[in-house]
Write a protein that holds these residues in place. Structure first.
Motif, short mmCIF file in Angstrom:
data_model
loop_
_atom_site.label_atom_id
_atom_site.label_comp_id
_atom_site.label_asym_id
_atom_site.label_seq_id
_atom_site.Cartn_x
_atom_site.Cartn_y
_atom_site.Cartn_z
N ARG A 31 0.85 -1.20 0.00
CA ARG A 31 0.00 0.00 0.00
C ARG A 31 0.87 1.23 0.00
N LYS A 33 0.50 5.20 0.86
CA LYS A 33 -0.35 6.26 1.42
C LYS A 33 0.08 7.57 0.77
N GLY A 41 -5.14 9.81 0.95
CA GLY A 41 -5.66 8.56 0.39
C GLY A 41 -4.61 7.47 0.36
N GLU A 42 -4.95 6.41 -0.35
CA GLU A 42 -4.02 5.31 -0.50
C GLU A 42 -4.30 4.55 -1.78
N ASP A 51 -6.58 -0.71 -6.18
CA ASP A 51 -7.61 0.06 -5.50
C ASP A 51 -7.04 1.44 -5.17
N SER A 53 -8.09 4.99 -3.41
CA SER A 53 -9.07 5.64 -2.55
C SER A 53 -8.50 6.99 -2.11
N ARG A 55 -9.51 10.94 -0.48
CA ARG A 55 -10.44 11.92 0.09
C ARG A 55 -9.88 13.31 -0.23
N GLU A 64 -11.56 17.25 -8.57
CA GLU A 64 -11.79 15.80 -8.56
C GLU A 64 -11.76 15.19 -9.95
N ARG A 68 -9.09 12.47 -11.16
CA ARG A 68 -9.61 11.15 -11.55
C ARG A 68 -9.14 10.79 -12.95
#
Length: 80
Positions: A31, A33, A41-42, A51, A53, A55, A64, A68
């Motif tokens: 992972r 971070k 996020g991570e 994955d 994720s 914030r 955003e 993205r």
């Protein structure tokens, strides 16, 4: 795709986010971070999946869509 190649792509993404957006990254096993001004996020990978994720704070939330698209473009180019 071998785990080593996925990790290399994840490292490249973290480095790119650092250069482009001043985001710091720190690895913990499989992972990474990420943290920066208004970004927390991570990114993890397991069982052939990646994955992401994240914030976003109030001010950074207006970016955003841009973030993205940048993450998706990078993964599309580097993950086969």
């Amino acid at each position: 795709m071998p785990k080593e190649e996925i990790r290399a792509a994840a490292e490249g993404l973290a480095d790119s986010l650092g250069r482009e957006h001043g985001v710091r990254s720190r690895w913990e096993g499989d992972r990474v971070k990420i943290k920066g001004a208004g970004v927390d996020g991570e990114l993890s990978f397991h069982d052939g999946l990646i994955d992401v994720s994240v914030r976003l704070g109030l001010l950074t939330s207006m970016f955003e869509g841009t973030l993205r698209r940048e993450v998706q473009r990078y993964l599309d180019e580097h993950i086969t």
